[in-house]
Design a protein around this motif. Structure first.
Motif, PDB file in Angstrom:
ATOM      1  N   LEU A   5       0.844  -1.202   0.000  1.00 18.30           N
ATOM      2  CA  LEU A   5       0.000   0.000   0.000  1.00 18.30           C
ATOM      3  C   LEU A   5       0.871   1.240   0.000  1.00 18.30           C
ATOM      4  CD1 LEU A   5      -2.749   1.512   0.348  1.00 18.30           C
ATOM      5  CD2 LEU A   5      -2.412   1.276   2.825  1.00 18.30           C
ATOM      6  N   SER A   6       0.638   2.126  -0.972  1.00 15.83           N
ATOM      7  CA  SER A   6       1.292   3.432  -1.017  1.00 15.83           C
ATOM      8  C   SER A   6       0.300   4.485  -0.535  1.00 15.83           C
ATOM      9  CB  SER A   6       1.746   3.760  -2.447  1.00 15.83           C
ATOM     10  OG  SER A   6       2.713   2.832  -2.893  1.00 15.83           O
ATOM     11  N   VAL A   7       0.687   5.218   0.496  1.00 13.18           N
ATOM     12  CA  VAL A   7      -0.197   6.225   1.091  1.00 13.18           C
ATOM     13  C   VAL A   7       0.354   7.615   0.794  1.00 13.18           C
ATOM     14  CG1 VAL A   7      -1.256   7.083   3.208  1.00 13.18           C
ATOM     15  CG2 VAL A   7      -0.809   4.625   2.937  1.00 13.18           C
ATOM     16  N   ILE A   8      -0.438   8.420   0.100  1.00 12.02           N
ATOM     17  CA  ILE A   8      -0.081   9.810  -0.195  1.00 12.02           C
ATOM     18  C   ILE A   8      -0.918  10.705   0.714  1.00 12.02           C
ATOM     19  CG2 ILE A   8      -0.033  11.618  -1.939  1.00 12.02           C
ATOM     20  CD1 ILE A   8       0.079   9.388  -4.055  1.00 12.02           C
ATOM     21  N   GLY A   9      -0.256  11.517   1.515  1.00 17.06           N
ATOM     22  CA  GLY A   9      -1.004  12.407   2.391  1.00 17.06           C
ATOM     23  C   GLY A   9      -0.258  12.678   3.680  1.00 17.06           C
ATOM     24  N   ASP A  10      -0.666  13.728   4.353  1.00 17.57           N
ATOM     25  CA  ASP A  10      -0.054  14.126   5.617  1.00 17.57           C
ATOM     26  C   ASP A  10      -1.101  14.902   6.404  1.00 17.57           C
ATOM     27  OD1 ASP A  10       1.831  14.439   7.597  1.00 17.57           O
ATOM     28  OD2 ASP A  10       3.402  15.153   6.245  1.00 17.57           O
ATOM     29  N   GLY A  11      -0.746  15.274   7.606  1.00 20.21           N
ATOM     30  CA  GLY A  11      -1.685  16.043   8.401  1.00 20.21           C
ATOM     31  C   GLY A  11      -1.422  15.889   9.878  1.00 20.21           C
ATOM     32  N   PRO A  12      -2.225  16.552  10.707  1.00 22.48           N
ATOM     33  CA  PRO A  12      -1.981  16.579  12.152  1.00 22.48           C
ATOM     34  C   PRO A  12      -2.118  15.221  12.835  1.00 22.48           C
ATOM     35  CG  PRO A  12      -4.105  17.578  11.625  1.00 22.48           C
ATOM     36  CD  PRO A  12      -3.386  17.377  10.323  1.00 22.48           C
ATOM     37  N   MET A  13      -2.768  14.253  12.173  1.00 19.00           N
ATOM     38  CA  MET A  13      -2.959  12.943  12.791  1.00 19.00           C
ATOM     39  C   MET A  13      -2.144  11.852  12.098  1.00 19.00           C
ATOM     40  SD  MET A  13      -6.941  12.956  13.999  1.00 19.00           S
ATOM     41  CE  MET A  13      -6.575  11.740  15.280  1.00 19.00           C
ATOM     42  N   ARG A  14      -1.011  12.248  11.544  1.00 21.09           N
ATOM     43  CA  ARG A  14      -0.183  11.256  10.852  1.00 21.09           C
ATOM     44  C   ARG A  14       0.221  10.113  11.789  1.00 21.09           C
ATOM     45  NH1 ARG A  14       4.296  11.754   6.277  1.00 21.09           N
ATOM     46  NH2 ARG A  14       5.253   9.703   6.486  1.00 21.09           N
ATOM     47  N   HIS A  15       0.650  10.439  12.999  1.00 16.02           N
ATOM     48  CA  HIS A  15       1.068   9.387  13.938  1.00 16.02           C
ATOM     49  C   HIS A  15      -0.088   8.429  14.218  1.00 16.02           C
ATOM     50  CE1 HIS A  15       2.954   7.341  17.294  1.00 16.02           C
ATOM     51  NE2 HIS A  15       1.908   7.647  18.048  1.00 16.02           N
ATOM     52  N   GLU A  16      -1.267   8.994  14.467  1.00 16.64           N
ATOM     53  CA  GLU A  16      -2.422   8.144  14.764  1.00 16.64           C
ATOM     54  C   GLU A  16      -2.783   7.248  13.586  1.00 16.64           C
ATOM     55  OE1 GLU A  16      -2.677  11.730  17.448  1.00 16.64           O
ATOM     56  OE2 GLU A  16      -2.084  11.307  15.388  1.00 16.64           O
ATOM     57  N   VAL A  17      -2.651   7.778  12.380  1.00 17.72           N
ATOM     58  CA  VAL A  17      -2.928   6.964  11.194  1.00 17.72           C
ATOM     59  C   VAL A  17      -1.924   5.822  11.105  1.00 17.72           C
ATOM     60  CG1 VAL A  17      -2.897   6.946   8.669  1.00 17.72           C
ATOM     61  CG2 VAL A  17      -4.049   8.806   9.878  1.00 17.72           C
ATOM     62  N   GLN A  18      -0.668   6.110  11.317  1.00 15.48           N
ATOM     63  CA  GLN A  18       0.351   5.067  11.228  1.00 15.48           C
ATOM     64  C   GLN A  18       0.153   3.996  12.288  1.00 15.48           C
ATOM     65  OE1 GLN A  18       3.908   7.531  11.280  1.00 15.48           O
ATOM     66  NE2 GLN A  18       4.107   7.376   9.053  1.00 15.48           N
ATOM     67  N   VAL A  19      -0.318   4.393  13.451  1.00 16.86           N
ATOM     68  CA  VAL A  19      -0.604   3.414  14.506  1.00 16.86           C
ATOM     69  C   VAL A  19      -1.694   2.437  14.063  1.00 16.86           C
ATOM     70  CG1 VAL A  19      -1.607   3.149  16.817  1.00 16.86           C
ATOM     71  CG2 VAL A  19       0.176   4.856  16.422  1.00 16.86           C
ATOM     72  N   LEU A  20      -2.667   2.925  13.303  1.00 17.55           N
ATOM     73  CA  LEU A  20      -3.743   2.058  12.820  1.00 17.55           C
ATOM     74  C   LEU A  20      -3.206   0.895  12.000  1.00 17.55           C
ATOM     75  CD1 LEU A  20      -6.359   4.721  11.619  1.00 17.55           C
ATOM     76  CD2 LEU A  20      -6.565   3.246  13.630  1.00 17.55           C
ATOM     77  N   PHE A  21      -2.093   1.139  11.302  1.00 25.32           N
ATOM     78  CA  PHE A  21      -1.526   0.124  10.411  1.00 25.32           C
ATOM     79  C   PHE A  21      -0.350  -0.624  11.060  1.00 25.32           C
ATOM     80  CE2 PHE A  21      -3.795   3.053   7.739  1.00 25.32           C
ATOM     81  CZ  PHE A  21      -4.346   2.265   6.743  1.00 25.32           C
ATOM     82  N   ALA A  22      -0.222  -0.495  12.370  1.00 26.97           N
ATOM     83  CA  ALA A  22       0.865  -1.171  13.081  1.00 26.97           C
ATOM     84  C   ALA A  22       0.799  -2.676  12.809  1.00 26.97           C
ATOM     85  CB  ALA A  22       0.763  -0.904  14.579  1.00 26.97           C
ATOM     86  N   GLY A  23       1.954  -3.261  12.561  1.00 23.77           N
ATOM     87  CA  GLY A  23       1.998  -4.675  12.230  1.00 23.77           C
ATOM     88  C   GLY A  23       1.982  -4.924  10.741  1.00 23.77           C
ATOM     89  N   LEU A  24       1.515  -3.920   9.988  1.00 25.05           N
ATOM     90  CA  LEU A  24       1.525  -4.013   8.519  1.00 25.05           C
ATOM     91  C   LEU A  24       2.595  -3.099   7.934  1.00 25.05           C
ATOM     92  CD1 LEU A  24      -2.335  -3.779   7.890  1.00 25.05           C
ATOM     93  CD2 LEU A  24      -0.953  -5.854   7.844  1.00 25.05           C
ATOM     94  N   SER A  25       3.416  -2.528   8.814  1.00 23.50           N
ATOM     95  CA  SER A  25       4.323  -1.458   8.405  1.00 23.50           C
ATOM     96  C   SER A  25       5.268  -1.863   7.290  1.00 23.50           C
ATOM     97  CB  SER A  25       5.124  -0.964   9.616  1.00 23.50           C
ATOM     98  OG  SER A  25       5.844  -2.046  10.206  1.00 23.50           O
ATOM     99  N   GLY A  26       5.652  -3.135   7.235  1.00 25.83           N
ATOM    100  CA  GLY A  26       6.557  -3.563   6.183  1.00 25.83           C
ATOM    101  C   GLY A  26       5.940  -3.547   4.809  1.00 25.83           C
ATOM    102  N   ARG A  27       4.619  -3.397   4.752  1.00 29.38           N
ATOM    103  CA  ARG A  27       3.919  -3.397   3.468  1.00 29.38           C
ATOM    104  C   ARG A  27       3.362  -2.024   3.116  1.00 29.38           C
ATOM    105  NH1 ARG A  27       0.342  -8.872   4.179  1.00 29.38           N
ATOM    106  NH2 ARG A  27       0.127  -8.683   1.929  1.00 29.38           N
TER     107      ARG A  27
END
Length: 363
Positions: free
Chosen positions: A215-237
């Motif tokens: 998955l390629s994610v284009i975007g940024d914003g004030p909740m970037r950390h929270e978004v990345q946490v949602l995908f924890a465990g899938l980070s290598g993909r």
């Protein structure tokens, strides 16, 4: 024709990118392409988060109104006022009165009215929006949902439809080189509907974790950390690309295989059109304004609102069926390049103004 363009929610010159800013810019380009002279009438932002904040804007609104009137005492006056996206949190406090005074047509695009807000302190703002809609020579609706809403609230309002569109030139010049296993999404990282969509997407991808995809994610914003946490465990993909310019977005999309974005509460979503222009089939929900930009079963798959399992199954289906994916991707590209281009929209918009507002581009 001289058009005074006003976007009370967010000026087309606002420094922060968004779908709202992009559509404002696209409308200006469409008007110019149709032969009209367009001036951004005001940079004044009427957006207010609360009724109290809206009331506090009154002195500044009066000052800006006076500035506009003084300006046009000597400068050439507009021949039409075009207001984009007035609603209860950002009504147009200038256009209706100025249009009446100058005896020029008043036009809205993507106006909306929510009767449920009347009892929550927003009645005065709602009334302002309603009066503008009724005064307008035409209210341009981008989706059937908006048209039905305005028609129900104001049966006497004059309505016309304009399908959402993009400038597809970048995509048309860039032949797709798809990676069928690469999923792509584009969205700001902020609270509300965007965060809800990210959360749904993360849940759906966990359900198909056994399949081959990235998955390629284009975007940024004030909740970037929270978004990345949602995908924890899938980070290598997951490939976090951050905010990109238009040219880079086109390149990333051109290398993608499937566009994935649930679209919770999406007004319509211009990114869906961009993805399809790049030849990507879409997987989204059949909700809000999404059906206005994705042809279900032809250019993408639309799943029931809130059904994470159905959404995951739709993504898996396109990952597994290359023929369906390719046919939909080709149809998606044709759909946007032939039906939702800037040139097509310019002709349609000019036709609406000629028919409804009694105006037209200079011959």
């Amino acid at each position: 024709m001289r058009v005074a363009f006003y976007a009370p929610m967010k000026s087309p010159n606002h420094p922060v990118p968004s779908g709202d800013r992009l559509m404002a810019r696209l409308l200006i380009r469409a008007l110019k392409l149709a032969g009209h002279e367009v001036e951004v009438a005001s940079e004044f932002r009427t957006y207010a988060a609360t009724p109290e904040a809206a009331a506090a804007l009154a002195p500044a609104i009066s000052a800006e109104d006076e500035r506009l009137r003084l300006k046009w005492q000597s400068a050439p006056r507009p021949e039409l006022w075009f207001c984009y996206h007035p609603y209860y949190k950002s009504p147009d406090p200038f256009g209706p009165a100025i249009s009446a005074e100058f005896a020029i047509p008043y036009v809205t695009a993507e106006a909306s009215y929510a009767a449920k807000r009347d009892g929550t302190g927003w009645a005065a703002q709602q009334q302002r929006v309603g009066e503008a809609v009724l005064q307008a020579a035409v209210n341009i609706c981008f989706t059937d949902r908006d048209r039905v809403g305005l028609s129900a609230a104001f049966p006497a309002a004059r309505l016309a439809g304009l399908k959402p569109f993009i400038d597809a030139a970048l995509f048309e010049a860039l032949p797709p080189t798809p990676d069928p296993r690469r999923l792509v999404t584009i969205a700001m990282m902020r609270a509300g509907d965007k965060m809800e969509s990210y959360a749904m997407l993360a849940k759906a991808l966990r359900l198909i974790e056994s399949r081959t995809w990235s998955l390629s994610v284009i975007g940024d914003g004030p909740m970037r950390h929270e978004v990345q946490v949602l995908f924890a465990g899938l980070s290598g993909r997951i490939e976090w690309l951050g905010a990109l310019g238009a040219g880079e977005i086109a390149k990333v999309l051109g290398r993608g295989g499937i566009y994935v974005w649930p679209g919770c509460g999406e007004a319509y979503g211009l990114a869906y059109l961009e993805a399809q222009a790049a030849g990507l089939p879409v997987v989204a929900q059949a909700t809000a304004g999404v059906p206005a930009v994705v042809e279900a079963g032809a250019t993408g798959l639309l799943t029931p609102d809130g059904d994470v399992a159905a959404y995951a199954a739709a993504v898996a289906a396109l990952l597994e069926n290359g023929e369906t994916r390719d046919v939909m991707g080709q149809a998606a590209r044709r759909f946007v390049l032939e039906e939702r281009s800037l040139a097509t929209a310019a002709r349609a918009l000019d036709g609406i103004l000629r028919e409804s507002a009694g105006t037209g581009a200079r011959e």
